[in-house]
Design an enzyme around this catalytic site. Structure first.
Site, short mmCIF file in Angstrom:
data_model
loop_
_atom_site.label_atom_id
_atom_site.label_comp_id
_atom_site.label_asym_id
_atom_site.label_seq_id
_atom_site.Cartn_x
_atom_site.Cartn_y
_atom_site.Cartn_z
N ASN A 12 49.15 41.39 37.95
CA ASN A 12 49.29 40.12 38.67
C ASN A 12 49.08 40.31 40.17
OD1 ASN A 12 49.75 37.45 39.22
ND2 ASN A 12 51.96 37.51 38.92
N GLU A 38 44.14 41.33 35.67
CA GLU A 38 44.51 40.42 36.77
C GLU A 38 44.70 41.19 38.08
OE1 GLU A 38 46.93 36.20 37.15
OE2 GLU A 38 47.60 37.62 35.64
N ASP A 151 45.98 41.69 28.32
CA ASP A 151 46.78 40.46 28.28
C ASP A 151 46.02 39.45 27.43
OD1 ASP A 151 48.17 38.15 28.68
OD2 ASP A 151 47.96 38.12 30.87
N ASN A 153 47.37 36.69 26.30
CA ASN A 153 47.93 35.37 26.61
C ASN A 153 48.29 34.58 25.35
OD1 ASN A 153 48.51 34.51 29.34
ND2 ASN A 153 46.38 34.98 29.83
N HIS A 249 54.55 40.89 34.37
CA HIS A 249 54.31 41.61 33.12
C HIS A 249 54.90 43.02 33.25
CE1 HIS A 249 51.02 38.97 31.39
NE2 HIS A 249 51.10 38.52 32.63
#
Length: 258
Positions: A12, A38, A151, A153, A249
């Protein structure tokens, strides 16, 4: 037999994660391969020497949009080949797929789209899921052993989310998303964490920043290592590291024989 220790981590924003001690944590763990999602940065915005000094070859696939998306693979073993993207500009411009090929397997660092911002992006997510599935069907014809980390999601089963009832209409736990996940595994993949921890509850990889969710472990398991079934006997261990707190995360882990 030698084994490779691999982590996947949605950071992130890698620059923000570095300010929270990410590099020091990596130094203390000495993983063979590190997959990031990310990253929200271009390579010129990073001090790559921090990672090369640890012995990593670094490969970055950033989004064209600044401060958005992007994936990376850091590897102490130099891959035989690196492929940036899946050959579809719609997704490759967002930096969602990076493939490293090794002697025993092909490794994909993937950042699936989120649908939480509204209908348009949920539609984009469904398109990605269908296109990625087709991409994998083609890839499996050429590469017999594949590991896909990142990820996704999506929380697959009720055990993978702290409150499945109240989230049944939430993006990331919608019936269509979960059905895709089942189809994906049925096509020849293993959920490596469940391979070792079949019924273990309360194991999550993402927590909302709201309402003290992480402290109360009200999370979702949306970060995964999936491996083709022909790698089952090569899997040594899989885990989740919630104690690593450089992001909303946490890292997920796989050890595989090579």
């Amino acid at each position: 037999m030698a084994s490779q220790r691999i982590i996947s981590y949605n950071v992130n924003g890698i620059r923000a994660a570095m300010r929270k001690g990410l590099a020091e944590w990596l130094q203390s763990k000495d993983f063979d391969i590190v997959c990031f999602q990310e990253i929200k940065a271009n390579v010129e915005q990073l001090d790559e020497s921090i990672f090369t000094d640890m012995g990593y070859h670094c490969y970055w696939h950033s989004a064209e949009k600044k401060g958005y998306s992007g994936v990376a693979i850091l590897s102490k073993i130099e891959p035989k080949k690196i492929t940036f993207g899946m050959g579809n500009p719609k997704y490759d411009s967002e930096g969602r797929i990076l493939v490293a090929e090794y002697k025993g397997f092909s490794l994909i660092s993937a950042y699936f789209p989120s649908g939480t911002s509204g209908e348009a992006r949920q539609g984009f997510k469904y398109e990605f899921l269908d296109n990625f599935y087709e991409y994998l069907e083609e890839l499996k014809q050429k590469k017999k052993k594949i590991i896909i980390c990142g990820d996704y999601n999506i929380a697959h089963h009720p055990i993978d989310i702290h409150n499945p009832v109240s989230n049944k209409k939430s993006s990331g736990f919608l019936p269509e998303e979960r059905e895709w996940f089942t189809k994906f595994y049925d096509s020849g993949f293993i959920d490596t964490f469940r391979h070792f921890h079949e019924d273990a509850p309360h194991n999550y990889s993402w927590w909302s920043y709201r309402a003290n969710c992480r402290a109360n472990n009200k999370g979702w398991r949306i970060d995964y290592f999936a491996a083709t079934k022909n790698l089952a006997k090569k899997l040594v261990d899989a885990d989740i590291f919630p104690e690593a707190k450089h992001s909303d995360h946490c890292p997920v882990y796989l050890e595989v024989e090579v």
